[in-house]
Each structure stands twice: as structure tokens, then as C-alpha cells.
Design an enzyme around this catalytic site. Sequence first.
Site, PDB file in Angstrom:
ATOM      1  N   SER A  13       0.813  -1.214   0.000  1.00  0.00           N
ATOM      2  CA  SER A  13       0.000   0.000   0.000  1.00  0.00           C
ATOM      3  C   SER A  13       0.849   1.268   0.000  1.00  0.00           C
ATOM      4  CB  SER A  13      -0.941   0.011   1.210  1.00  0.00           C
ATOM      5  OG  SER A  13      -0.205   0.032   2.427  1.00  0.00           O
ATOM      6  N   ASN A  89       7.242  -8.751   0.804  1.00  0.00           N
ATOM      7  CA  ASN A  89       7.788  -7.446   1.168  1.00  0.00           C
ATOM      8  C   ASN A  89       7.301  -6.942   2.519  1.00  0.00           C
ATOM      9  OD1 ASN A  89       8.847  -4.571   0.490  1.00  0.00           O
ATOM     10  ND2 ASN A  89       6.646  -4.253   0.798  1.00  0.00           N
ATOM     11  N   TYR A 155      16.342  -8.171  14.295  1.00  0.00           N
ATOM     12  CA  TYR A 155      16.073  -7.977  12.865  1.00  0.00           C
ATOM     13  C   TYR A 155      17.102  -8.712  12.012  1.00  0.00           C
ATOM     14  CZ  TYR A 155      15.497  -5.369   8.445  1.00  0.00           C
ATOM     15  OH  TYR A 155      15.307  -5.003   7.138  1.00  0.00           O
TER      16      TYR A 155
END
Length: 248
Positions: A13, A89, A155
Site C-alpha cells: 500500500s 515485502n 532484525y
Amino acid sequence: MTINGVALVTGASRGLGAHIARRLAADGWPVAVNYRSDAEGAARVVADIEAAGGRAVAVGADVTDENAVREMAFDVASRLGPIQVVVANATGPQPARPAEEVSWRDHLDQLEFFVKSPTLLLQATLPGMRALGGGRFIHIGSDSPVRALPGASAYNAAKGAQLALAKTWARELGVHNVTVNVVAPGWIPVERHDDVTAEDKAGYAADVPLGRMGTPQEIAEVVAFVASDASRFVTGERIIVNGGHTLG
């Protein structure tokens, strides 16, 4: 690769995902624009694609939820066709924390997006790829594990696991003509970086051999290559796109 199916881009988006969705549509792919909460943003991406003559639909789903991913794949197939390309993604918050403060929950939060979600996506789309005679699974990775950025241990660990996942899948799925690769950007400023100062950007760019920041479009171009027939003999690779920032 002959376009017989659909490209699904998760987290599309806004940011990199939106650029990737538009670029794949420009190549002729019908595109499923996935979002979790930003329906308006996804609608804008779909409108952009349609205005340029492409086909796209917005599909809302939490890509870390097994039932939601399964239902999304069914929805996309019924509205556009079977999924032939997956661009994983979607991501979540990436708080910086020193090692002594990182919790197991912090690790799980990253693994949800970079191991669990791709696994769910593959399981939901692989039958369709097999039926089409092949497909592409493209992880959006990062150069952060290579740079071993401090404060990003959860991460970086999850991104390392993502790479191992991709390499293993590449060996397993080659027999089905499904390639699996990782496109790993450096720091590419997008909307969520609006509060970053010009000084910070200049400091980063000074360490890049090409002397500048990368752009979302440059990442989208590499993803488009990996999704195309031109990459048909490329699998199990991590393609780092950071202007040479990790050289040496």
C-alpha cells in the site's frame, strides 16, 4: 517467464511495495496489492496501475496469519488468476535495542514477518505455481545483516534466517521450475522515513561508493528482473542493491 498468472506483492500500500507493484504491472503482470490496514493506500496503488492500463486488485490480509493468507490466495485466484510471482515485502516495526535488552518476543516479532509469513505464502501459492509450470518467490531482504548493524540483532537474525530459507527452498523447488531469491536493499528512504534529516541522509550517502542514496524505483527494477524470464537461471541468490555500501 511467460505471464500466465498473477504477481502478489505483500505490504504494497506504500513504500517499496507500492513501487514494486506499479513496476510489475508496467511489465504486464496483473498485480494483487496486499495491505493489512492501509486500504486507502492500496486503493491508490490499484488506481495508479489501472490508470496506466494495467490490472490490479487490493487484497487485505495479515500475512502472518495462516487462515488469512490461505483466504487471500483464494481471493486473488478468483479475481485475477493463480499466483505465479510472490514478492514477500511486508514488514513490521523494527525497534533498535541493545543486545542486553532484546527479548525473545522481539525475536519472534521479526521471525513472524521474515520466516513465518514467507512460509505461509509459499504453502498457499506453490500448488498454483506448479500447475502453471513454474513461478518466482522473491523475498525482500536487507543488507543490514551483512553490515551487522548494532541495535538490530533481532532484525538481523531474522533476515539471516530468511536467506537460509530462500537457499533451501531454491534447492527444493527447482524441480518445479520455481526460483527463490532475495533482493536485499540498503537504506532506501520511503514515506516512513519522512522525519529523517537531510544531514543523516548525506552522512549515509558519503559511505556509499556511488555517492548517493538509492531510490525505491531502483529496487523495483531489480525485483522486476528477478520476476522476469531474464532471470530464469538465477535461484538461491541474494542480490544486494546498495550502491556498493557493503563492498570489502
